[in-house]
Design a protein around this motif. Structure first.
Motif, PDB file in Angstrom:
ATOM      1  N   MET B   1      40.193  51.657  52.788  1.00  0.00           N
ATOM      2  CA  MET B   1      39.480  50.412  53.052  1.00  0.00           C
ATOM      3  C   MET B   1      38.735  50.425  54.378  1.00  0.00           C
ATOM      4  N   ALA B   4      35.694  48.274  54.924  1.00  0.00           N
ATOM      5  CA  ALA B   4      35.914  46.838  54.867  1.00  0.00           C
ATOM      6  C   ALA B   4      36.173  46.237  56.241  1.00  0.00           C
ATOM      7  N   TYR B 290      45.528  32.638  50.719  1.00  0.00           N
ATOM      8  CA  TYR B 290      44.310  33.309  51.156  1.00  0.00           C
ATOM      9  C   TYR B 290      44.510  34.824  51.083  1.00  0.00           C
ATOM     10  N   VAL B 293      44.883  36.232  47.509  1.00  0.00           N
ATOM     11  CA  VAL B 293      43.592  36.385  46.853  1.00  0.00           C
ATOM     12  C   VAL B 293      42.859  37.599  47.407  1.00  0.00           C
ATOM     13  N   MET B 294      42.861  37.722  48.761  1.00  0.00           N
ATOM     14  CA  MET B 294      42.158  38.866  49.345  1.00  0.00           C
ATOM     15  C   MET B 294      42.758  40.170  48.861  1.00  0.00           C
ATOM     16  N   LYS B 295      44.107  40.176  48.739  1.00  0.00           N
ATOM     17  CA  LYS B 295      44.749  41.404  48.267  1.00  0.00           C
ATOM     18  C   LYS B 295      44.398  41.671  46.815  1.00  0.00           C
ATOM     19  N   SER B 296      44.349  40.621  45.990  1.00  0.00           N
ATOM     20  CA  SER B 296      44.006  40.843  44.589  1.00  0.00           C
ATOM     21  C   SER B 296      42.574  41.348  44.481  1.00  0.00           C
ATOM     22  N   LEU B 297      41.761  40.997  45.495  1.00  0.00           N
ATOM     23  CA  LEU B 297      40.379  41.482  45.499  1.00  0.00           C
ATOM     24  C   LEU B 297      40.271  42.833  46.186  1.00  0.00           C
ATOM     25  N   GLY B 298      41.418  43.377  46.625  1.00  0.00           N
ATOM     26  CA  GLY B 298      41.404  44.750  47.111  1.00  0.00           C
ATOM     27  C   GLY B 298      41.625  44.957  48.592  1.00  0.00           C
ATOM     28  N   ALA B 299      42.068  43.928  49.325  1.00  0.00           N
ATOM     29  CA  ALA B 299      42.326  44.129  50.754  1.00  0.00           C
ATOM     30  C   ALA B 299      43.664  44.836  50.953  1.00  0.00           C
ATOM     31  N   SER B 300      43.716  45.774  51.902  1.00  0.00           N
ATOM     32  CA  SER B 300      44.958  46.509  52.145  1.00  0.00           C
ATOM     33  C   SER B 300      45.800  45.775  53.183  1.00  0.00           C
ATOM     34  N   TYR B 303      44.413  46.161  56.574  1.00  0.00           N
ATOM     35  CA  TYR B 303      43.239  45.331  56.779  1.00  0.00           C
ATOM     36  C   TYR B 303      43.658  43.905  57.137  1.00  0.00           C
ATOM     37  N   PRO B 381      50.508  40.379  46.314  1.00  0.00           N
ATOM     38  CA  PRO B 381      49.284  39.914  45.644  1.00  0.00           C
ATOM     39  C   PRO B 381      49.605  39.168  44.355  1.00  0.00           C
ATOM     40  N   LEU B 382      50.793  39.410  43.806  1.00  0.00           N
ATOM     41  CA  LEU B 382      51.180  38.773  42.557  1.00  0.00           C
ATOM     42  C   LEU B 382      51.167  37.257  42.676  1.00  0.00           C
ATOM     43  N   VAL B 384      48.925  35.409  43.258  1.00  0.00           N
ATOM     44  CA  VAL B 384      47.773  34.779  42.609  1.00  0.00           C
ATOM     45  C   VAL B 384      48.082  34.393  41.174  1.00  0.00           C
TER      46      VAL B 384
END
Ligand code: ADP
Ligand code: MG
Lengths: 220, 829
Positions: B1, B4, B290, B293-300, B303, B381-382, B384
Motif C-alpha cells: 500500500m 496510498a 470509518y 470501511v477503509m479496510k474493506s476498501l483495501g487500507a492496510s 496505513y 474489516p468484517l 462492515v
C-alpha cells in the motif's frame, strides 16, 4: 475468477461451537454475475466476508484470480481488495463526515490514484448525482446514499464486486432503480458480480443463482 | 500500500472530521494544557529573573570585587574586554566640616557616573523631601548628604561643606542607595560625592582604611569567565561578592507562590489530559466504522496507524503552536496589565517555558490520545458486514498505568517537588479508588430508592444505574475536577491569610538605630507626641566573635575560609524576643548572671558553633567568653528588630550600648522624620517603607495570578464534563428515541436528565469534598509548610458546584437528546 474449496467457518459462542459454513464449494468465472439467496441467518454474509477476505476461514480455501487468500496476511488481503474488490452494503456504509464526492474518492485515494477527484465526479455523474457532489450523507435519501455507494464501488474499477443485500433497506421502487443501475454499470465495466439478496426478481437477472441453507450452498 | 500513503492525508482527515466534535475538545484541551503550562512557567521565570535582579540591587551590581587597596587597572580592562559594564565606588570615613565650624564624622562614598549598575540611587532636593525621579550621581564639585547630616552640620541645600582639602556644594539629600546594607551600621551618616573629586580631597593615601569596589554587570557567561579569571589574582583583603551575598527577602514568599502556581497548573493539565483521553476515546469509537470501511476498501493496518499517528502529530504541532501563543499572551497580558503596580521590571523568560509546553503536548498526546487511536488499526474489516462483531477489544490496563505514570512524571518535572506531587497524586488516587467504590455504592442505593419514587425519578436513577460503570467513572472524574477547585480554594485562603499576616497593616516601616541611653526616654516621648507606635527599644552593642571553643576564626576579610570572624550587634533580653522560636537549648531564667548567649540558626552555622560551644567575644577593648545556651530562628519578614546574638541582661548591661527600635510611619507623616533628626541628630533612621511596598506589590500580583489559574481550572473541568457527556450522547439519543416512541413526554425526559445529572453532581461533590480534605491536609502540612485544619466551609461549596455545574452543563450538553423531535431522533440513530 473466484474458486472456493470446501470452505468452513466455525465460531465459539457461549454454549459451544457454532458451525456457520459447512464446506462450501463454488466457482465463478470472470464477468459472470451470481446471486446468493437464502433465509436470514443461513450464512450468506459470512460467506461474502470470506470471499472478500474480510475474515479468515476455519478451513478450506478461497482463490481470487489464482491467489489463495489463506496464504495472505491481513495487509496483503487489504492490498488485494484495494486493487480488485469493490463493495455495496445493505446499510450503505458511507462515512458521515465526508461529502458524497469525498466518499467516492476514498477508494481511489487508497489505491493511490492521481485523478481521484475527476474519476469520482465522473462516476457520480453516471449514477445521476452530479448535483449533489458536496452534500453530506445524512442529507440524502436511502436511494441516493446507495447510489453514492455504488459510485464508490465502481470508481476504482474493481474486477470483482460484492453486494450484500443492496436493496434490503430500500422500498420497492427505489430498489428497482438501484438494481438497474447496478446491472448497467456492471455490463459496461465488465465486472464479476456476487450479490446476496432476498429479492427473487433480482436473483433471476443473474447468470447463476446459489441457495444457502443452514451453512450449505447449492446451485439453482 | 505504499502509493496510498500520500492519498488520504492526515490534514484532510482532520479537516473533514472537524464536524465530529471530538477534535474540537481534543484541540481545546491540548491548547489549554500547553497554554497554562507555558503561561505559568513564563510568568514565574520572568518574575524570578526580575527578583534576582532585585536581589542583585543589594550589591548594586551582578558581581562585585571588594578590595582594601586600589584595584589594578587590568581588572577593569579585563571586564571591558568581556563586555561587562563597570562602575567603581570608594568608601572611607572622614570628618566633614561646615562653614559654620560644625563638623562630624561621615561615611564618605565616592562613585563613578555609571553607579549603580543594579538598583537605584534615590535622592531629594531637601531632607525627606520629594524624591527626584532623574537617575544621576552627585555632579563633580557637589555632594549629597544623608538627611541627618544636614541636622548634625546645621547646613541646608546650597551651603558649602569640605572634605579634606576640597570644598563642595551640598546639592541634595541622599535617601536610598542600593548597596547600603553593609555600611549602615558603620562610621557616621553618609556623604556621597563624585569619584573625580577624590584626588582633590587628598584624604585617600596609601595605607588609609578604605574600601574600593569594582562593580560589574552583564550576562552570566561573561561574569563566569571574569570570575574564573580573577579568582587566582585575589590577594588578602580582596573578595568577590555575588548574588548569594545579598539578602534573600521575598524569596520564601515567591518560592511558595511558585510551588502553588505550578501545582495549580499541573492540576489543570491533569484535567485537560482527562478531557483529551475521553475525547480521543470517543473519536476512536466513532472512527472504528470509518476504519472498517477503509479496510474493506483495501487500507492496510500500517496505513491506518500512519494516518492516525500523523493526524495526531499534526494536531499536536497545531496545539503546541497555538498553546505557546496562548501562554505567551497570558503572561504578556498579565505583565502589561499590571506593569504599573509591579515593583520590578519583569525579566525575560527565556525559551525553556515553551519547551516545557511542547513536552506537555507530547505527553498528553502520546499517553492519553494515542492509546485509543492506536487500537483503531486493529478494527476488523468484517465490521462492515456485522456491526456487532467484536470491535477493538478493551483498552490495555498497561496503557492506564503508563498514562498515570506519565502524568506523575510531568507533575514532578513541573514542581520539582516530591512532597507536593505526592500530595496531589495521593489526593487523586484516594478520590479515584475510594471514589469508584463509593460511586457504585451510591448508584446502587439510589436505584433502590428510585424504585419507590415516581416515574421521572425511576427513569433517571435507572439510567445512572444502567450505565453504572461509566456513571461511576464520570462521577469520579467530575469529583477530581471539583476536588482540585476545593483544594485550591482551601490552600489559597490559608496561603493568603499567612501572607497577609506576615505584613499586616502597621508593620514597622522604619528602623532607628544609635539612640543614646540618655536619650531613650526623650526619644520615646517624641514618638508618643507624634502618635507613632513603636516596637520596644532594644539595647545594641557592637561586638565581634573571635573564636569558637578557643579555636581562633580567620580574619574578617580572609579569602579562603568561609568561617570568618563576625562582627554583629549584641542585645540583651530576659525573654525570648517576639517572633523568635527556639529550636535547640532553653532560655535562661530572668536575672541570671551566667555567661550565656542565644544564637540565630544561620549565624551559628556561619561561625561553626553548636549548642554548648564556648564563644570568645570582643566588645571594644574587652574580651569575654560565653556559652551557647540556645539556637533560635527569626522571622526576617516581620520587619521587627532582629538580632543574631542575644545575651542575659547581667552579661551585657555593663557595656556601653546604643538603642534601636522600629516603628510604623504612615506616608503622610513622613516629614516628622525631619523634626526627629533635628531633635536627635545622632540617631540614624532607615527607611524601609519602599521595600515593604515592593513585597506587598508582589504578593498582590501573585494573588491575581492565582485567581487566573483558578479560572483556567474551572475551564478545564468544564471541558472534561463536556467530553464526558459527549461520550454518552449517542446512546442517550437512541434511548430517548425509543422512550419517545413509547410515548414519553419531552418534559419527562428533560426532568429525568436534570435529576440524573444533579444527582450525579451531588455525589461527585461529596467525593470531591472528601478527597479535597485529604489532599489539603497533606499539602498544607508537607509541601506548603502551613498548618492543617479541616475546612468545613468548602463542604457546601463542593456540593453546590457538583450539583449545580454538573446539572447545568450536563443537561446543556445533551439538550439535543430531549429537545429534538422524535422523528429527527429516529433518523439520527
Ligand atoms: N462472530 C460470530 N459469532 C457468533 N455468531 C455468529 C458470528 N458470525 C455469524 N454468526 C451467526 O451465524 C449465522 C449466520 O450469519 P450471517 O452470515 O450474517 O447470516 P445471513 O447474512 O445469511 O443472514 C447467524 O445466526 C449469526 O448470528
Ligand atoms: Mg446478512
Amino acid at each position: 475468477m473466484i474458486k472456493v474449496d470446501n470452505l468452513r467457518k466455525q465460531v465459539m459462542v457461549a454454549d459451544g461451537e457454532l458451525e456457520i459454513l459447512r464446506g462450501i464449494n463454488l466457482e465463478i468465472k470472470s464477468g459472470q454475475t451470481a446471486a446468493i439467496v437464502g433465509v436470514s441467518g443461513s450464512g450468506k454474509s459470512t460467506l461474502l466476508g470470506l470471499l472478500a477476505g474480510l475474515d479468515v476461514a476455519s478451513s478450506g480455501e478461497v482463490w481470487i484470480d489464482g491467489v489463495g487468500l489463506s496464504d495472505l496476511d491481513e495487509d496483503a488481503r487489504a492490498a488485494l481488495r484495494a486493487s480488485k474488490v469493490g463493495f455495496v452494503f445493505q446499510s450503505f456504509q458511507l462515512l458521515p463526515a465526508l461529502t458524497a464526492l469525498e466518499n467516492v474518492m476514498l477508494p481511489l485515494e487508497l489505491a493511490g490514484a492521481e485523478d481521484a477527484a475527476r474519476r469520482a465526479t465522473e462516476f457520480l455523474h453516471r449514477v445521476g448525482l452530479e448535483a449533489r457532489l458536496g452534500h453530506y450523507p445524512n442529507l440524502m435519501s436511502g436511494g441516493e446514499q446507495q447510489r453514492v455507494a455504488i459510485a464508490r464501488a465502481f470508481a476504482a474499477r474493481p474486477a470483482l464486486l460484492f453486494a450484500d443485500e443492496p436493496t434490503g433497506n430500500l422500498d420497492g421502487a427505489t430498489g428497482t432503480k438501484i438494481v438497474e443501475l447496478l446491472f448497467d454499470l456492471n455490463r459496461s465495466e465488465g465486472t464479476t458480480l456476487v450479490l446476496v439478496t432476498h429479492d427473487e426478481g433480482l436473483a433471476a437477472r443473474c447468470d447463476r443463482v446459489f441457495t444457502m441453507f443452514n451453512g450449505e450452498l447449492s446451485e439453482g | 500500500m505504499a502509493p496510498a500513503s500520500h492519498a488520504l492525508s492526515a490534514r484532510k482527515l482532520l479537516a473533514r472530521d472537524w464536524r465530529g466534535g471530538e477534535l474540537g475538545v481534543l484541540l481545546t484541551a491540548l491548547i489549554l494544557a500547553v497554554g497554562i503550562v507555558v503561561g505559568i512557567s513564563a510568568f514565574v521565570a520572568r518574575l524570578q529573573t526580575a527578583l534576582e535582579q532585585e536581589s542583585l540591587r543589594f550589591l548594586a551590581a551582578d558581581l562585585v570585587v571588594s578590595s582594601r587597596t586600589e584595584p589594578p587597572e587590568t581588572w577593569a580592562e579585563q571586564a571591558g574586554g568581556l563586555d561587562l559594564a563597570t562602575a567603581s565606588t570608594l568608601a572611607f570615613p572622614s570628618m566633614v566640616f561646615a562653614d559654620n565650624d560644625a563638623m562630624h564624622l561621615a561615611s564618605v562614598k565616592a562613585v563613578t557616573d555609571t553607579y549603580p549598575l543594579r538598583g537605584e540611587l534615590r535622592h531629594s532636593a531637601t531632607p525627606y523631601g520629594e524624591l527626584a525621579t532623574a537617575r544621576s550621581v552627585p555632579a563633580p564639585g557637589e555632594v549629597w548628604l544623608a538627611p541627618r547630616l544636614f541636622a548634625l552640620l546645621g547646613v541646608d541645600t546650597g551651603d558649602t561643606v569640605s572634605v579634606g582639602e576640597a570644598g563642595f556644594i551640598v546639592s541634595g539629600a541622599l535617601r536610598a542607595e542600593p548597596d547600603a546594607a553593609g555600611s549602615m551600621f558603620s562610621y557616621g551618616p553618609r556623604l556621597m560625592m563624585n569619584m573625580v573629586d577624590i584626588p582633590a580631597t587628598g584624604v585617600v593615601q596609601p595605607g588609609s582604611r578604605v574600601n574600593h569596589r569594582l562593580l560589574l554587570g552583564g550576562n552570566n557567561d561573561a561574569l563566569t569567565e571574569f570570575t574564573d579569571w580573577i579568582k587566582p589574582r585575589l590577594d588578602q583583603g580582596q573578595r568577590l561578592l555575588g548574588l548569594e551575598d545579598s539578602q534573600p527577602r521575598i524569596n520564601q514568599t515567591l518560592d511558595r507562590a511558585r510551588g502553588f502556581l505550578l501545582l495549580a497548573g499541573s492540576l489543570a493539565v491533569v484535567l485537560a489530559a482527562a478531557a483529551i483521553a475521553l475525547a480521543a476515546r470517543r473519536f476512536s469509537e466513532r472512527h472504528a466504522d470509518y476504519v472498517a470501511v477503509m479496510k474493506s476498501l483495501g487500507a492496510s493496518t500500517g496505513y491506518i496507524s500512519r494516518l492516525y499517528a500523523s493526524s495526531l502529530f499534526l494536531l499536536g504541532v497545531l496545539a503546541t503552536v497555538l498553546g505557546c501563543a496562548v501562554g505567551w499572551l497570558i503572561q504578556a497580558g498579565f505583565f502589561m496589565a499590571f506593569a504599573d503596580q509591579l515593583p520590578v521590571t519583569p525579566g525575560s523568560s527565556g525559551i525553556s517555558p515553551y519547551g516545557v509546553g511542547a513536552a506537555t503536548a507530547l505527553v498528553c498526546l502520546g499517553f492519553f490520545a494515542w492509546p485509543p487511536l492506536r487500537r483503531l488499526s486493529q478494527v476488523p474489516p468484517l465490521r462492515v458486514l456485522r456491526r456487532s462483531s467484536e470491535s477493538m477489544g478493551a483498552q490495555r490496563p498497561l496503557d492506564y498505568v503508563l498514562s498515570a505514570l506519565a502524568m506523575v512524571g510531568l507533575m514532578l518535572w513541573y514542581s520539582g517537588d516530591v512532597a507536593l506531587t505526592g500530595g496531589v497524586v495521593l489526593g487523586v488516587a484516594i478520590t479515584v479508588g475510594v471514589g469508584f467504590l463509593l460511586a457504585k455504592g451510591l448508584l446502587r442505593g439510589s436505584r433502590k430508592a428510585g424504585m419507590r419514587a415516581g416515574s421521572v425519578w425511576r427513569l433517571a436513577l435507572a439510567g445512572l444505574q444502567r450505565r453504572s460503570n461509566s456513571s461511576a467513572l464520570q462521577m469520579v472524574i467530575f469529583a477530581i475536577a471539583i476536588m482540585l477547585l476545593l483544594v485550591l480554594t482551601i490552600i489559597r485562603t490559608s496561603l493568603f491569610d499567612q501572607w497577609q499576616a506576615q505584613l499586616p497593616p502597621g508593620t514597622p516601616n522604619h528602623f532607628v538605630i544609635n539612640v543614646a541611653p540618655e536619650e531613650r526616654s526623650d526619644f520615646a516621648a517624641f514618638l508618643a507626641t507624634e502618635n507613632i507606635s513603636r516596637e520596644r527599644l532594644y539595647p545594641m552593642t557592637r561586638g565581634r566573635v573571635m573564636a569558637v571553643n578557643e579555636e581562633a576564626l580567620a580574619e574578617r576579610d580572609s579569602v579562603d575560609s568561609d568561617r570568618r570572624q563576625r562582627e554583629s550587634n549584641f542585645t540583651w533580653s530576659e525573654s525570648v524576643p517576639e517572633g523568635n522560636a527556639l529550636i535547640a537549648g532553653s532560655w535562661w531564667s530572668p536575672g541570671t548572671s551566667e555567661s550565656l548567649v542565644s544564637l540565630e540558626q544561620d549565624f551559628a552555622e556561619s561561625i561553626g558553633a553548636v549548642l554548648g560551644d564556648r564563644l570568645s567575644l570582643r566588645i571594644g577593648a574587652d574580651s569575654l567568653v560565653v556559652t551557647v545556651a540556645s539556637i533560635r530562628t527569626l522571622d526576617w519578614q516581620s520587619m521587627k528588630p532582629n538580632f543574631f546574638m542575644v545575651f542575659p541582661r547581667e552579661v551585657l548591661e555593663g557595656y556601653p550600648s546604643m538603642f534601636m527600635t522600629s516603628f510604623f510611619l504612615p506616608e503622610g507623616q513622613k516629614l516628622a522624620l525631619n523634626t526627629l533628626v533635628k531633635e536627635f541628630p545622632t540617631v540614624t533612621v532607615i527607611e524601609l517603607d519602599l521595600v515593604i511596598k515592593e513585597i506587598r506589590g508582589i504578593i498582590d500580583q501573585v494573588g491575581v495570578a492565582i485567581e487566573m489559574v483558578l479560572g483556567v481550572i474551572v475551564l478545564a473541568g468544564a471541558l472534561v464534563l463536556v467530553a464526558g457527556v459527549q461520550a454518552s450522547v449517542d446512546v442517550r439519543i437512541r434511548e430517548s428515541a425509543l422512550l419517545r416512541a413509547l410515548g414519553a413526554r419531552k418534559g419527562l425526559l428533560l426532568g429525568a436528565l436534570w435529576i440524573e445529572f444533579t444527582v450525579l453532581g451531588l455525589m461527585s461533590g461529596l467525593l470531591a469534598v472528601l478527597g479535597a480534605e485529604a489532599a489539603a491536609a497533606l499539602l498544607q502540612a508537607r509541601a506548603l509548610d502551613l498548618s492543617y485544619s479541616p475546612s468545613y466551609a468548602v463542604w457546601p461549596l463542593g456540593l453546590a458546584i457538583g450539583g449545580g455545574v454538573i446539572g447545568i452543563v450536563g443537561v446543556w450538553s445533551c439538550r439535543r437528546v430531549a429537545s429534538s423531535a422524535p422523528l429527527t431522533v429516529l433518523r439520527e440513530v
